[in-house]
Write an enzyme that holds these catalytic residues in place. Structure first.
Site, PDB file in Angstrom:
ATOM      1  N   TYR A  86       0.797  -1.028  -0.119  1.00 49.03           N
ATOM      2  CA  TYR A  86      -0.059  -0.038   0.010  1.00 49.03           C
ATOM      3  C   TYR A  86       0.780   1.233   0.196  1.00 49.03           C
ATOM      4  CZ  TYR A  86      -3.855  -3.068   1.463  1.00 49.03           C
ATOM      5  OH  TYR A  86      -4.872  -4.012   1.209  1.00 49.03           O
ATOM      6  N   SER A 118      -5.613 -14.047   1.515  1.00 46.69           N
ATOM      7  CA  SER A 118      -6.482 -12.945   0.845  1.00 46.69           C
ATOM      8  C   SER A 118      -6.940 -13.172  -0.480  1.00 46.69           C
ATOM      9  CB  SER A 118      -5.876 -11.581   0.905  1.00 46.69           C
ATOM     10  OG  SER A 118      -6.741 -10.565   0.178  1.00 46.69           O
ATOM     11  N   PRO A 140     -16.562  -3.234   1.768  1.00 48.07           N
ATOM     12  CA  PRO A 140     -18.124  -3.424   2.189  1.00 48.07           C
ATOM     13  C   PRO A 140     -18.854  -2.549   1.609  1.00 48.07           C
ATOM     14  CG  PRO A 140     -16.907  -2.566   4.089  1.00 48.07           C
ATOM     15  CD  PRO A 140     -15.915  -2.744   3.008  1.00 48.07           C
ATOM     16  N   ALA A 143     -18.546  -0.942  -1.512  1.00 46.93           N
ATOM     17  CA  ALA A 143     -18.161  -0.797  -2.724  1.00 46.93           C
ATOM     18  C   ALA A 143     -17.350   0.230  -3.375  1.00 46.93           C
ATOM     19  CB  ALA A 143     -19.484  -1.099  -3.796  1.00 46.93           C
ATOM     20  N   LYS A 173     -23.639   8.504  -2.648  1.00 44.22           N
ATOM     21  CA  LYS A 173     -23.183   9.987  -3.140  1.00 44.22           C
ATOM     22  C   LYS A 173     -22.986  10.160  -4.413  1.00 44.22           C
ATOM     23  CE  LYS A 173     -18.408   8.765  -2.156  1.00 44.22           C
ATOM     24  NZ  LYS A 173     -17.203   9.033  -1.065  1.00 44.22           N
ATOM     25  N   GLY A 195     -12.453   2.173   5.479  1.00 45.38           N
ATOM     26  CA  GLY A 195     -11.309   3.322   5.225  1.00 45.38           C
ATOM     27  C   GLY A 195     -12.004   4.538   5.507  1.00 45.38           C
ATOM     28  N   GLN A 245     -16.216   9.990   9.384  1.00 46.99           N
ATOM     29  CA  GLN A 245     -16.591   8.844   8.728  1.00 46.99           C
ATOM     30  C   GLN A 245     -16.407   7.745   9.564  1.00 46.99           C
ATOM     31  OE1 GLN A 245     -13.820   9.352   5.377  1.00 46.99           O
ATOM     32  NE2 GLN A 245     -15.430  10.189   3.944  1.00 46.99           N
ATOM     33  N   ASN A 256     -19.240   5.105  10.713  1.00 44.65           N
ATOM     34  CA  ASN A 256     -19.158   3.662  10.021  1.00 44.65           C
ATOM     35  C   ASN A 256     -19.367   2.781  11.112  1.00 44.65           C
ATOM     36  OD1 ASN A 256     -19.076   4.531   7.383  1.00 44.65           O
ATOM     37  ND2 ASN A 256     -17.037   4.087   7.311  1.00 44.65           N
TER      38      ASN A 256
END
Length: 336
Positions: free
Chosen positions: A54, A152, A207, A209, A216, A285, A291, A295
């Site tokens: 990342y 993963s 989760p 997408a 939004k 994220g 946020q 969440n």
């Protein structure tokens, strides 16, 4: 915060995990990224997910700085190995003993920790014998550098093969990290049943997408400034599959369902994946602390069967559930 066991292990993790895939070291300035980590801790999140690839190692570095000073035993740090973080030399990629051994040391340094709670094979490696990979993981567990091992985006058959070898070597696979959301349900057909059989939990990413399920993005309207769909560092590419008017129109129809449940659209999407009993945690994220606080309210929410049926009716054929469309992008230059 709700806590769940990860696979057939004694490790408890928060039902919401904070992940820094497309934010730390890339989209978000370090100060803001650290603020999001602090907000996560304040909101009750104890589990943090990252990977060495990342932002080409920067995400691990930022997370390590953000968690500095926290009681190490009070958090669970997940990271991953597979992709290249160096000059992309012949041994800078994959799950060979050499690459795993060198990658884990780099991750430990960047994360400023003596051990990794969950070390994950970021993809399946078709070029390295699975026996070599699993032996390398077993050695890391015995050395105390890694406490638990996961993977993963592995298929059901890959999970079975990996779990069998792990058992022979005296440890266990306890998790798989796949993409999973109301719109992307590929794991339900084969991966989840196999995982339940093997004692493996899902640590699901995306989760909401990539933000589409927040509602939004409105068909025909301009893209929100600063949103994932405007990010030219990788975010826009990942979200492209959902940026179609028919999909976005169906997502807009989820708004009254969210209101009926007393949830925001993002909370509904996260709560939806957590209804799957094989899901241990949903990775979120964030580019702003608020946020995170929004969440986490999805943890512990129960969605009634009638409401789940309404979601299915609204999304209809916008849902992707074909196992042939998995995101396995591992090299296949050697026959599996």
């Amino acid at each position: 915060m709700e806590f769940r066991y990860l696979g057939n292990s004694g490790l408890k993790i928060s039902a919401i995990t904070y992940g820094n895939w497309l934010t730390h070291g890339s989209q978000v300035e370090n100060e803001q990224a650290q603020a999001c980590v602090k907000a996560s801790l304040e909101a009750g999140i104890t589990t943090f997910d990252t990977a060495d690839v990342y932002a080409n190692t920067k995400a691990e570095t930022v997370l390590g700085e953000a968690l500095k000073g926290e009681r190490r035993e009070s958090v669970e740090i997940f990271t991953k190995v597979f992709g290249p973080t160096g000059p992309k030399g012949p041994n800078d990629l994959g799950l060979s003993r050499k690459h795993i051994s060198e990658a884990v040391n780099g991750s430990l340094t960047r994360l400023q920790t003596d051990y990794i709670d969950l070390y994950q094979a970021h993809r399946y490696d078709y070029e390295t014998p699975l026996e070599e990979t699993m032996q390398a993981f077993a050695d890391l567990v015995r050395a105390g550098k890694v406490l638990y091992v996961g993977v993963s985006e592995w298929t059901a058959d890959q999970l079975r093969d990996g779990a069998a070898l792990a058992k022979q070597l005296g440890f266990q696979l306890i998790s798989n990290q796949p993409q999973y959301s109301m719109l992307w349900r590929v794991i339900e057909g084969e991966v989840v049943p196999a995982s339940q059989e093997l004692g493996i939990s899902q640590v699901v990413w995306s989760p909401i997408a990539q933000g589409v399920l927040t509602g939004k993005y409105v068909p025909g309207a301009e893209l929100p400034e600063g949103s994932r769909a405007t990010d030219d560092k990788g975010g826009a590419t990942m979200i492209a599959r959902w940026m179609k008017d028919d999909v976005l129109e169906r997502v807009q129809q989820l708004k009254p369902i969210a209101e009926e449940a007393g949830l925001s659209m993002a909370q509904l999407a996260i709560a939806w994946v957590l209804q799957n009993e094989n899901v241990a945690t949903a990775i979120i994220g964030a580019s702003r602390p608020e946020q995170v606080f929004d969440n986490v309210k999805a943890a512990g929410v129960t969605l009634e069967p009638a409401l789940l049926s309404k979601i299915d009716d609204v999304l209809g054929d916008a849902v992707v559930s074909n196992p042939a469309k998995t995101l396995d992008s591992s090299p296949k230059t050697r026959e599996a």
